[in-house]
Design a protein around this motif. Structure first.
Motif, PDB file in Angstrom:
ATOM      1  N   ASN A 345      39.568  28.168  34.198  1.00  0.00           N
ATOM      2  CA  ASN A 345      40.930  28.701  34.322  1.00  0.00           C
ATOM      3  C   ASN A 345      40.952  30.119  34.871  1.00  0.00           C
ATOM      4  OD1 ASN A 345      42.209  26.364  33.276  1.00  0.00           O
ATOM      5  ND2 ASN A 345      41.666  27.004  31.201  1.00  0.00           N
ATOM      6  N   ILE A 346      40.031  30.415  35.754  1.00  0.00           N
ATOM      7  CA  ILE A 346      39.997  31.707  36.452  1.00  0.00           C
ATOM      8  C   ILE A 346      40.162  31.424  37.935  1.00  0.00           C
ATOM      9  CG2 ILE A 346      38.559  33.680  37.056  1.00  0.00           C
ATOM     10  CD1 ILE A 346      37.256  33.417  34.330  1.00  0.00           C
ATOM     11  N   THR A 347      41.167  32.044  38.541  1.00  0.00           N
ATOM     12  CA  THR A 347      41.467  31.794  39.948  1.00  0.00           C
ATOM     13  C   THR A 347      40.911  32.917  40.804  1.00  0.00           C
ATOM     14  OG1 THR A 347      43.510  30.681  39.302  1.00  0.00           O
ATOM     15  CG2 THR A 347      43.290  31.329  41.612  1.00  0.00           C
ATOM     16  N   PRO A 348      39.888  32.644  41.621  1.00  0.00           N
ATOM     17  CA  PRO A 348      39.374  33.687  42.524  1.00  0.00           C
ATOM     18  C   PRO A 348      40.425  34.060  43.554  1.00  0.00           C
ATOM     19  CG  PRO A 348      37.846  31.850  42.323  1.00  0.00           C
ATOM     20  CD  PRO A 348      39.136  31.394  41.729  1.00  0.00           C
ATOM     21  N   GLY A 349      40.362  35.284  44.026  1.00  0.00           N
ATOM     22  CA  GLY A 349      41.320  35.748  45.004  1.00  0.00           C
ATOM     23  C   GLY A 349      41.719  37.188  44.734  1.00  0.00           C
ATOM     24  N   PRO A 350      42.779  37.640  45.369  1.00  0.00           N
ATOM     25  CA  PRO A 350      43.163  39.054  45.284  1.00  0.00           C
ATOM     26  C   PRO A 350      43.413  39.551  43.861  1.00  0.00           C
ATOM     27  CG  PRO A 350      44.404  37.927  46.990  1.00  0.00           C
ATOM     28  CD  PRO A 350      43.650  36.880  46.269  1.00  0.00           C
ATOM     29  N   LEU A 351      43.950  38.693  42.996  1.00  0.00           N
ATOM     30  CA  LEU A 351      44.293  39.146  41.645  1.00  0.00           C
ATOM     31  C   LEU A 351      43.105  39.092  40.687  1.00  0.00           C
ATOM     32  CD1 LEU A 351      47.811  37.465  41.228  1.00  0.00           C
ATOM     33  CD2 LEU A 351      47.263  39.782  41.972  1.00  0.00           C
ATOM     34  N   LEU A 352      41.989  38.533  41.137  1.00  0.00           N
ATOM     35  CA  LEU A 352      40.833  38.404  40.250  1.00  0.00           C
ATOM     36  C   LEU A 352      40.319  39.774  39.819  1.00  0.00           C
ATOM     37  CD1 LEU A 352      38.664  36.578  38.955  1.00  0.00           C
ATOM     38  CD2 LEU A 352      37.366  36.748  41.076  1.00  0.00           C
ATOM     39  N   PHE A 353      40.318  40.739  40.742  1.00  0.00           N
ATOM     40  CA  PHE A 353      39.773  42.065  40.438  1.00  0.00           C
ATOM     41  C   PHE A 353      40.648  42.833  39.446  1.00  0.00           C
ATOM     42  CE2 PHE A 353      37.289  40.933  44.023  1.00  0.00           C
ATOM     43  CZ  PHE A 353      36.158  41.715  44.010  1.00  0.00           C
ATOM     44  N   SER A 354      41.934  42.515  39.414  1.00  0.00           N
ATOM     45  CA  SER A 354      42.820  43.210  38.471  1.00  0.00           C
ATOM     46  C   SER A 354      43.010  42.433  37.172  1.00  0.00           C
ATOM     47  CB  SER A 354      44.193  43.458  39.124  1.00  0.00           C
ATOM     48  OG  SER A 354      44.773  42.231  39.545  1.00  0.00           O
ATOM     49  N   GLN A 355      43.028  41.090  37.258  1.00  0.00           N
ATOM     50  CA  GLN A 355      43.261  40.281  36.059  1.00  0.00           C
ATOM     51  C   GLN A 355      41.990  39.997  35.275  1.00  0.00           C
ATOM     52  OE1 GLN A 355      45.298  36.762  37.440  1.00  0.00           O
ATOM     53  NE2 GLN A 355      47.284  37.789  37.589  1.00  0.00           N
ATOM     54  N   ASN A 356      40.860  39.871  35.945  1.00  0.00           N
ATOM     55  CA  ASN A 356      39.584  39.557  35.270  1.00  0.00           C
ATOM     56  C   ASN A 356      38.474  40.493  35.749  1.00  0.00           C
ATOM     57  OD1 ASN A 356      41.023  36.609  35.852  1.00  0.00           O
ATOM     58  ND2 ASN A 356      40.201  36.801  33.773  1.00  0.00           N
ATOM     59  N   PRO A 357      38.671  41.807  35.604  1.00  0.00           N
ATOM     60  CA  PRO A 357      37.633  42.729  36.099  1.00  0.00           C
ATOM     61  C   PRO A 357      36.309  42.574  35.375  1.00  0.00           C
ATOM     62  CG  PRO A 357      39.243  43.895  34.742  1.00  0.00           C
ATOM     63  CD  PRO A 357      39.780  42.511  34.953  1.00  0.00           C
ATOM     64  N   ASP A 358      36.353  42.154  34.094  1.00  0.00           N
ATOM     65  CA  ASP A 358      35.103  41.979  33.350  1.00  0.00           C
ATOM     66  C   ASP A 358      34.251  40.880  33.977  1.00  0.00           C
ATOM     67  OD1 ASP A 358      37.186  40.257  32.605  1.00  0.00           O
ATOM     68  OD2 ASP A 358      36.179  39.707  30.736  1.00  0.00           O
ATOM     69  N   VAL A 359      34.903  39.819  34.462  1.00  0.00           N
ATOM     70  CA  VAL A 359      34.167  38.715  35.092  1.00  0.00           C
ATOM     71  C   VAL A 359      33.526  39.184  36.394  1.00  0.00           C
ATOM     72  CG1 VAL A 359      34.367  36.427  36.142  1.00  0.00           C
ATOM     73  CG2 VAL A 359      35.602  36.944  34.032  1.00  0.00           C
ATOM     74  N   VAL A 360      34.312  39.870  37.237  1.00  0.00           N
ATOM     75  CA  VAL A 360      33.826  40.275  38.560  1.00  0.00           C
ATOM     76  C   VAL A 360      32.693  41.288  38.442  1.00  0.00           C
ATOM     77  CG1 VAL A 360      34.433  41.358  40.743  1.00  0.00           C
ATOM     78  CG2 VAL A 360      36.040  39.827  39.642  1.00  0.00           C
ATOM     79  N   TRP A 361      32.949  42.364  37.713  1.00  0.00           N
ATOM     80  CA  TRP A 361      31.970  43.448  37.675  1.00  0.00           C
ATOM     81  C   TRP A 361      30.773  43.098  36.806  1.00  0.00           C
ATOM     82  CZ3 TRP A 361      32.270  46.534  41.516  1.00  0.00           C
ATOM     83  CH2 TRP A 361      33.505  46.783  42.116  1.00  0.00           C
ATOM     84  N   GLY A 362      30.984  42.270  35.782  1.00  0.00           N
ATOM     85  CA  GLY A 362      29.843  41.773  35.013  1.00  0.00           C
ATOM     86  C   GLY A 362      28.939  40.914  35.873  1.00  0.00           C
ATOM     87  N   LEU A 363      29.552  40.093  36.734  1.00  0.00           N
ATOM     88  CA  LEU A 363      28.790  39.244  37.649  1.00  0.00           C
ATOM     89  C   LEU A 363      28.009  40.087  38.654  1.00  0.00           C
ATOM     90  CD1 LEU A 363      28.051  36.600  39.109  1.00  0.00           C
ATOM     91  CD2 LEU A 363      30.263  36.730  40.263  1.00  0.00           C
ATOM     92  N   ILE A 364      28.675  41.087  39.251  1.00  0.00           N
ATOM     93  CA  ILE A 364      28.013  41.921  40.261  1.00  0.00           C
ATOM     94  C   ILE A 364      26.841  42.689  39.644  1.00  0.00           C
ATOM     95  CG2 ILE A 364      28.330  43.920  41.764  1.00  0.00           C
ATOM     96  CD1 ILE A 364      31.183  42.893  42.306  1.00  0.00           C
ATOM     97  N   ALA A 365      27.058  43.240  38.441  1.00  0.00           N
ATOM     98  CA  ALA A 365      25.974  43.949  37.763  1.00  0.00           C
ATOM     99  C   ALA A 365      24.813  42.990  37.472  1.00  0.00           C
ATOM    100  CB  ALA A 365      26.478  44.578  36.467  1.00  0.00           C
ATOM    101  N   ALA A 366      25.145  41.765  37.087  1.00  0.00           N
ATOM    102  CA  ALA A 366      24.105  40.774  36.792  1.00  0.00           C
ATOM    103  C   ALA A 366      23.309  40.412  38.045  1.00  0.00           C
ATOM    104  CB  ALA A 366      24.727  39.519  36.185  1.00  0.00           C
ATOM    105  N   LEU A 367      23.934  40.491  39.221  1.00  0.00           N
ATOM    106  CA  LEU A 367      23.207  40.210  40.460  1.00  0.00           C
ATOM    107  C   LEU A 367      22.095  41.238  40.680  1.00  0.00           C
ATOM    108  CD1 LEU A 367      26.116  39.241  42.895  1.00  0.00           C
ATOM    109  CD2 LEU A 367      24.536  37.716  41.715  1.00  0.00           C
ATOM    110  N   PHE A 368      22.394  42.512  40.397  1.00  0.00           N
ATOM    111  CA  PHE A 368      21.353  43.540  40.505  1.00  0.00           C
ATOM    112  C   PHE A 368      20.210  43.257  39.532  1.00  0.00           C
ATOM    113  CE2 PHE A 368      24.843  46.189  42.284  1.00  0.00           C
ATOM    114  CZ  PHE A 368      24.210  46.605  43.444  1.00  0.00           C
ATOM    115  N   ILE A 369      20.583  42.913  38.297  1.00  0.00           N
ATOM    116  CA  ILE A 369      19.572  42.631  37.278  1.00  0.00           C
ATOM    117  C   ILE A 369      18.732  41.419  37.672  1.00  0.00           C
ATOM    118  CG2 ILE A 369      19.242  41.948  34.862  1.00  0.00           C
ATOM    119  CD1 ILE A 369      21.847  43.530  34.257  1.00  0.00           C
ATOM    120  N   ALA A 370      19.403  40.362  38.155  1.00  0.00           N
ATOM    121  CA  ALA A 370      18.688  39.147  38.559  1.00  0.00           C
ATOM    122  C   ALA A 370      17.724  39.439  39.704  1.00  0.00           C
ATOM    123  CB  ALA A 370      19.682  38.064  38.970  1.00  0.00           C
TER     124      ALA A 370
END
Length: 512
Positions: A345-370
């Protein structure tokens, strides 16, 4: 500064014990999936989707696990390319050209380590590109209305084959089939059941995950059952690994190659439908034209290993940009990840960065770790991963089938979904025999309802005027890019694809 602050918040999310363990597990399993010929990142992610849901993981942990599998599979594809001369997946095909000759010279360990370092460089800087480019795309996407979104979805379908496609008609057929499957269920505006044939289970439509696991994972099992060549594929590498770390002189020689290939690969990844295969091919071809003065490419030149590995891993990171910022996948694997987001129930797109910032930035940080985990894992554990190539498919495929059935039943608790999954598996097997791509089917199933809703909304707003679809400069631009993206492969696709396979056949790189 706001971006860096958001990234710091993302690291606070990613650096929990649960997420670190999931990233480590995903990197390990992804490397195995990539190393085993025939699986690759799309199948690897599809197979492990049921595991993420069965464990009851939330949105961020699920994405951390599956994107770590994605990055790990991109790393792992080069192992069988270098040691067995068999590409783990299509992007790794170019690595065979110089990787296997290096292995025959007794430099297998150096080739594997160099490819791991090049993969790290490509993925690391592509993740930085994702950080700075995705928010800019979001600002542009906020200008989109229903007509522009419809044009954007059309662009995704029309460019999905990419320049490396050889048959746009089959891609178009697959996309139409996916859109048709998306129509199954109750019409959200009229409440009328469509294509349900009186079956109550179909009123909610087809589950994305059931379709993906059936099309990718089960069809792989059926292909194996048809060919029954398990023992032959479990061939033990007979090359010595040798030195595990490349000398400093080799790293100095290949550093400019990695830098150029990262840029080219990232650009190829951001373009919808181009993907890692094109990134790998462009990087290798460009580097050969630029630096191969002594005609050493194809004979074990380290730059011929570094270029495609940096290019295809940079493309993997670049493909996440349109998925997160626009909700349009840039590759087959990101289409699978898009399905995971929608299922949560998470819709990617323009509102993802404002509505679910924890998902986006947690994912990006995890990419560095991975990436750091993969670099640390791939050099000392090369011996272990090469031994895993001895696992015959007759053992592997039953495990794949078990994970698929148990996982899907654990998610839905419905035996009907298991029957649907088997149906998709059979359909995927038939389509693969006919060389019909599966990714457009998944994309059509994912985006079909949104595409239909935006079409209806745009026409309703303009009182039934169909010309509203080309009424703004932005929509006209998107339609123009879509048409060019569809026609370009018709004229150039076969040539590019044949050149990729010609390069793959040089020096016996596909079959020794």
């Amino acid at each position: 500064m706001e971006t860096l602050s958001s990234l710091a918040d993302g690291f606070a999310i990613a650096l929990t014990w649960q997420n670190l363990l999931l990233a480590l597990l995903g990197c390990f399993l992804g490397t195995i999936m990539g190393a085993l010929p025939g699986l690759g990142p799309s199948n690897g992610v599809a197979i492990l989707i049921p595991l993420a849901f069965t464990l009851g993981l939330g949105a961020t942990p699920s994405l951390i696990l599956l994107t770590s599998v994605y990055y790990g599979a991109m790393y792992g594809g080069r192992i069988s390319s270098i040691l067995l001369n068999i590409p783990g997946d299509e992007p790794a095909m170019m690595t065979c050209l110089d990787g296997y000759p290096m292995a025959k010279k007794g430099m297998a360990g150096e080739a594997l380590s160099l490819s791991g370092i090049a993969s790290f460089v490509g993925a690391f800087f592509a993740t930085w590109g994702l950080i700075f480019l995705a928010p800019q795309l979001v600002k542009i996407a906020l200008l989109f209305g229903p007509a522009e979104y419809f044009a954007l979805f059309a662009l995704a379908f029309m460019t999905l084959g990419g320049v490396s496609s050889t048959n746009q008609a089959k891609s178009a057929f697959a996309a139409a089939l996916g859109l048709g499957l998306a129509m199954i269920g109750v019409d959200t505006q009229t409440g009328v059941p469509r294509f349900t044939f009186g079956e109550v289970h179909l009123y909610d439509g087809l589950d994305f995950l059931v379709a993906i696991v059936g099309l990718f994972a089960l069809s792989e099992v059926f292909i194996f059952l048809e060919n029954r060549h398990g023992e032959a594929d479990g061939t033990k590498p007979n090359l010595k690994i040798g030195r595990l770390t490349p000398p400093l002189s080799m790293l100095r020689q290949t550093t400019p190659t990695m830098a150029r290939s990262t840029v080219l690969g990232f650009i190829a990844g951001v373009l919808p439908g181009a993907g890692a295969s094109l990134g790998s091919f462009i990087s290798y071809s460009f580097e050969k034209r630029l630096v191969d003065k002594d005609k050493t490419f194809g004979k074990g030149d380290p730059r011929g290993v570094a270029a495609p590995e940096a290019g295809n891993n940079a493309a993997a990171g670049g493909a996440l940009v349109p998925m997160l910022a626009l909700g349009v996948p840039g590759s087959g694997t990101t289409a699978v990840l898009l399905a995971v987001l929608l299922s949560l129930n998470i819709t990617p797109g323009p509102l993802l960065f404002s509505q679910n910032p924890d998902v986006v930035w947690g994912l990006i940080a995890a990419l560095f770790i991975a990436n750091l985990m993969l670099l640390a894992m791939n050099i000392p554990m090369v011996g272990l991963f090469t031994r895993l190539l001895m696992v015959p498919p007759r053992i592997l495929m039953p495990i794949v089938a078990m994970v698929s059935f148990v996982g899907i039943y654990g998610i839905s608790g419905s035996s009907f979904d298991l029957l649907v999954m088997i149906g998709f598996g059979v359909m995927g097997w038939v389509l693969r025999k006919l060389d019909v791509p599966l990714v457009p089917i998944i994309l059509g199933t994912l985006l079909g309802n949104s595409m239909e809703n935006n079409l209806r909304r745009a026409i309703t707003i303009d009182n039934g005027n169909w010309f509203t679809l080309i009424d703004s400069p932005l929509s006209i631009t998107l339609w123009a890019i879509a048409i060019i993206g569809f026609l370009l492969p018709v004229f150039l696709g076969r040539k590019v694809k044949s050149r990729m396979h010609e390069r793959g056949d040089e020096e016996g790189s596909i079959t020794d």
